[in-house]
Design an enzyme around this catalytic site. Sequence first.
Site, short mmCIF file in Angstrom:
data_model
loop_
_atom_site.label_atom_id
_atom_site.label_comp_id
_atom_site.label_asym_id
_atom_site.label_seq_id
_atom_site.Cartn_x
_atom_site.Cartn_y
_atom_site.Cartn_z
N CYS A 1 -19.47 -3.31 3.56
CA CYS A 1 -18.92 -2.74 4.80
C CYS A 1 -20.01 -2.18 5.71
O CYS A 1 -19.72 -1.80 6.84
CB CYS A 1 -17.91 -1.66 4.45
SG CYS A 1 -16.71 -2.26 3.26
N HIS B 1 -16.91 2.40 10.14
CA HIS B 1 -16.18 1.42 9.33
C HIS B 1 -14.73 1.88 9.18
O HIS B 1 -14.46 3.05 8.87
CB HIS B 1 -16.87 1.27 7.98
CG HIS B 1 -16.08 0.46 7.01
ND1 HIS B 1 -15.56 -0.76 7.35
CD2 HIS B 1 -15.70 0.71 5.73
CE1 HIS B 1 -14.89 -1.24 6.30
NE2 HIS B 1 -14.96 -0.36 5.32
N ASN C 1 -8.72 -2.79 6.27
CA ASN C 1 -10.17 -2.74 6.07
C ASN C 1 -10.71 -4.17 6.11
O ASN C 1 -10.40 -4.96 5.22
CB ASN C 1 -10.42 -2.07 4.71
CG ASN C 1 -11.89 -1.96 4.37
OD1 ASN C 1 -12.73 -2.63 4.95
ND2 ASN C 1 -12.19 -1.11 3.40
N1 ACO Z 1 1.80 1.60 -3.36
C1 ACO Z 1 2.43 2.56 -4.05
N2 ACO Z 1 1.81 3.29 -5.00
C2 ACO Z 1 0.52 3.02 -5.27
C3 ACO Z 1 -0.18 2.01 -4.59
C4 ACO Z 1 0.52 1.28 -3.61
N3 ACO Z 1 -0.07 0.29 -2.88
N4 ACO Z 1 -1.43 1.96 -5.06
C5 ACO Z 1 -1.53 2.91 -6.01
N5 ACO Z 1 -0.35 3.54 -6.13
C6 ACO Z 1 -0.01 4.64 -7.03
C7 ACO Z 1 -0.89 4.70 -8.23
O1 ACO Z 1 -0.43 3.85 -9.24
C8 ACO Z 1 -0.80 6.16 -8.60
O2 ACO Z 1 0.39 6.36 -9.30
P1 ACO Z 1 0.47 7.42 -10.52
O3 ACO Z 1 0.14 8.74 -9.90
O4 ACO Z 1 1.87 7.27 -10.98
O5 ACO Z 1 -0.56 6.95 -11.50
C9 ACO Z 1 -0.67 6.88 -7.27
O6 ACO Z 1 -0.23 5.86 -6.33
C10 ACO Z 1 -1.95 7.49 -6.77
O7 ACO Z 1 -2.98 6.51 -6.84
P2 ACO Z 1 -4.47 6.84 -6.45
O8 ACO Z 1 -5.32 5.62 -6.57
O9 ACO Z 1 -4.89 8.05 -7.19
O10 ACO Z 1 -4.26 7.18 -4.92
P3 ACO Z 1 -5.21 7.98 -3.95
O11 ACO Z 1 -4.46 9.11 -3.39
O12 ACO Z 1 -6.57 8.21 -4.52
O13 ACO Z 1 -5.39 6.94 -2.77
C11 ACO Z 1 -6.83 5.22 -1.89
C12 ACO Z 1 -5.92 5.64 -3.02
C13 ACO Z 1 -6.05 5.15 -0.60
C14 ACO Z 1 -7.40 3.84 -2.21
C15 ACO Z 1 -7.97 6.25 -1.76
O14 ACO Z 1 -8.55 6.50 -3.00
C16 ACO Z 1 -9.01 5.81 -0.80
O15 ACO Z 1 -8.78 5.69 0.39
N6 ACO Z 1 -10.25 5.57 -1.28
C17 ACO Z 1 -11.30 5.10 -0.44
C18 ACO Z 1 -11.24 3.64 -0.42
C19 ACO Z 1 -12.05 3.11 0.69
O16 ACO Z 1 -12.24 3.75 1.70
N7 ACO Z 1 -12.54 1.94 0.50
C20 ACO Z 1 -13.26 1.34 1.51
C21 ACO Z 1 -14.71 1.63 1.50
S1 ACO Z 1 -15.49 0.40 0.76
C22 ACO Z 1 -15.01 -0.96 1.52
O17 ACO Z 1 -14.58 -0.88 2.63
C23 ACO Z 1 -15.07 -2.26 0.80
#
Ligand code: ACO
Length: 326
Positions: free
Chosen positions: A112, A251, A281
């Site tokens: 990214c 990004h 993204n």
């Molecule tokens: N729909 C519904 N529920 C979901 C989904 C979905 N699509 N995905 C995960 N869940 C559930 C999980 O199973 C989990 O359930 P549980 O609590 O019963 O176990 C719950 O939601 C929470 O999951 P987490 O992964 O802990 O969710 P979090 O609040 O951390 O959010 C996210 C996830 C949005 C990916 C966050 O961690 C994030 O934004 N991280 C940064 C990612 C990023 O920016 N990447 C890009 C940079 S690198 C690049 O661009 C390649």
Amino acid sequence: MTFAKITATAHYAPEQVVTNDALSQIMATSDEWIASRTGIRSRHISIDENTSDLATKVGQRLLEQAAFPVEALDFIIVATVSPDGNMPSTASLVQANLGAHNAFAFDLTAACSGFVYALSVADKLIASGAYQNGLVIGAEVLSKVVDWSDRATSVLFGDGAGGVLLQALSDEPLILAESLKSDGSRGMSLTSNLTYPTSPFSEPSQADDLFLKMDGRAIFDFAVRDVPKNILESLVQAELSVDEIDYFLLHQANSRILDKMARKIKTDRQKFLQNMQRYGNTSAASIPIILSESVADGTLKLDGTQKLVLTGFGGGLTWGTLVVKI
Ligand code: ACO
């Protein structure tokens, strides 16, 4: 000394738009979950176009817009983590599609941060005096890289491409300050297309791991901890205050990350342009797409009056900021 100037911007995304509601028809997710955690509402998904097709469309649009003769292109750089293949490079395919016979072409892989790294490299190619004109394109078809059985990652990404035409035309530098960073020791928190030796001389080892995998929490923490520091360091280097920056083009991974960054660098959140709600993204394509959209809607002007911060962050880990005057 003659410096690079951005003389055109363009973007392209596949026609098919997939909403969060449409995703909830094929996996256990919801618009509420995706939108509240990421700000994403829909993304473009390619049906049959590959990364080089998207990048070629951007190249064509750049040349048309600037009425620029294709034979005068000296180089084409495509930043991507979803190339058509390792050989030929996606940039070579674009070079052939455009008929840019005099251009050398190569891909640059920095996830990214790819567009920011590529723009920095292109700026130096031009500043060296050896080359005058080039295309810098970020292009991704991430829909072929994500694991569609993993709801935690597949809902986050989209397909698209954007880019700029650079010409040696300016007596002022395009890049006022820059800081590019990598930390490979944290690289395994975001991976795709991991392959292992399989020759008759190899010991049986791990199976290839082709799909994108992400430790979302670790990436979130990395982004909000390391990236604002990088932006502030770059501003110190440029001898500019946060208030002197017209817009921040970061990004487009997650709107909550942008909220936190705006707070950390103490600036108005409205200055952080945002379009991930419509694209998801798009990795290396996200910054050039928002740059091009913002030029098209008149927010940004290529007339030498605005100062921008361009910041990428992602796999590698890589991150980096360019403070530019466009
Ligand atoms: N729909 C519904 N529920 C979901 C989904 C979905 N699509 N995905 C995960 N869940 C559930 C999980 O199973 C989990 O359930 P549980 O609590 O019963 O176990 C719950 O939601 C929470 O999951 P987490 O992964 O802990 O969710 P979090 O609040 O951390 O959010 C996210 C996830 C949005 C990916 C966050 O961690 C994030 O934004 N991280 C940064 C990612 C990023 O920016 N990447 C890009 C940079 S690198 C690049 O661009 C390649």
